[in-house]
Design an enzyme around this catalytic site. Structure first.
Site: not given
Length: 323
Positions: A79, A234-238, A241
């Site tokens: 990171y 990515f607990p909220l997705g998106g 694309p």
């Protein structure tokens, strides 16, 4: 920053302290990882790399997380090519009692079309652990996740980067025996990989998972049975694309409107309600979003709301429905 020598892990909260080492109520309640009690809402530090030009502000953001009850921070040497680890080292104090979790399996690739390159070979894993120790300023990293490249999205291993999991686990176990890491986690792994790794003693599993990306439900059940912490990224997705967004799901929008919350808060709260071994590491570079993420831990979801959210379809990345 806290380090633990205990290789055994417990993912499910039992009788655990309600306050962090600094006397703050635990964000989202208490959970377990790598033998340590932590707040169920932690902080994913990947986005800290966006704040390279504002080191003072970055340190203030991490200090604010501790003030809000965060004592579990997820990071990696790749990171910001070490920048994120260095800021964590400068921001966190031993008395904060923060459990720092890092990961290995990729290296920075500055200037490349993709900013990362696979680093799956045992020698590369060892070198990455040493780099993490140096930039974090630790003698032992409490938990280190082995980032496999078995699943999408993201990097995939090719050529000499296709390494047998047992060979990698042998190296990770050796590092644990040497006291350089406290516990072993897995990330980007298949169900078969988790089963194969169980004899090594696994503290946590990090995989892509959210209300609208539930392809790993069987893996989640296995982790709960084995008392392994489940840490969705990515607990909220998106994030890509083709990846669905939790905030776009009609049941999430309806629940948010009813509860006076944001769709993101509903998505995070659902994860905490869905499985008791779940720990969250939502990331942000914004103090307001940080506070909103922490507040999701106090959001109560009644049975009717949970049933509506549970019924949300989960399309896979290729567009098929996972249910």
């Amino acid at each position: 920053m806290t380090a633990t020598p205990t290789p055994a892990s417990t993912g499910t909260p039992t009788s655990t302290p309600a306050l962090t080492a600094t006397g703050v109520p635990r964000a989202g309640g208490a959970g377990r990882i790598g033998g340590s009690t932590v707040s169920r809402i932690g902080y994913g530090a990947m986005q800290v790399g966006r704040l390279r030009e504002d080191r003072k502000g970055t340190i203030a953001l991490l200090r604010r997380a501790v003030e809000l009850g965060v004592d579990h921070v997820d990071t990696a040497q790749f990171y910001g090519d070490g920048f994120v680890n260095e800021v964590i080292r400068d921001a966190l104090r031993p008395e904060d009692g923060v459990v720092v979790v890092s990961k290995v399996g990729a290296d920075p690739n500055p200037g490349g079309a993709v900013p990362l390159r696979p680093a799956q070979r045992p020698g590369e894993l060892r070198a990455s652990v040493e780099d993490n120790l140096r930039t974090l300023g630790l003698d032992r990293i409490p938990v280190v996740n082995l980032r496999r490249l078995d699943t999408r999205p993201g990097l995939r291993a090719e050529g000499d980067q296709v390494v047998d999991l047992d060979d990698q686990l042998a190296l990770m176990t050796a590092l644990r025996d040497e006291g350089k890491i406290g516990a072993i986690g897995l990330s980007g792994v298949t169900l078969e990989g988790v089963r194969q790794a169980l004899p090594a003693g696994i503290a946590c599993v990090q995989n892509l998972y959210s209300l609208v990306s539930r392809g790993d439900e069987e893996m989640l059940r296995l982790c709960a049975e084995q008392r392994i912490a489940w840490i969705p990224f990515f607990p909220l997705g998106g994030a890509f694309p083709a990846m669905p967004k939790v905030a776009d799901a009609p049941a999430v929008i309806a629940a948010a409107r009813s509860l006076g919350a944001t769709p993101a808060q509903v998505g995070l709260a659902w994860l905490l309600h869905h499985a008791p071994n779940t720990l969250l590491i939502p990331g942000t570079a914004d103090a307001g979003h940080l506070e909103a993420n922490i507040a999701a831990g106090t959001l109560a979801l009644d049975e009717a709301t949970l049933a509506a959210l549970d019924a949300t379809e989960s399309p896979s990345l290729d567009g098929t429905t996972l249910g």
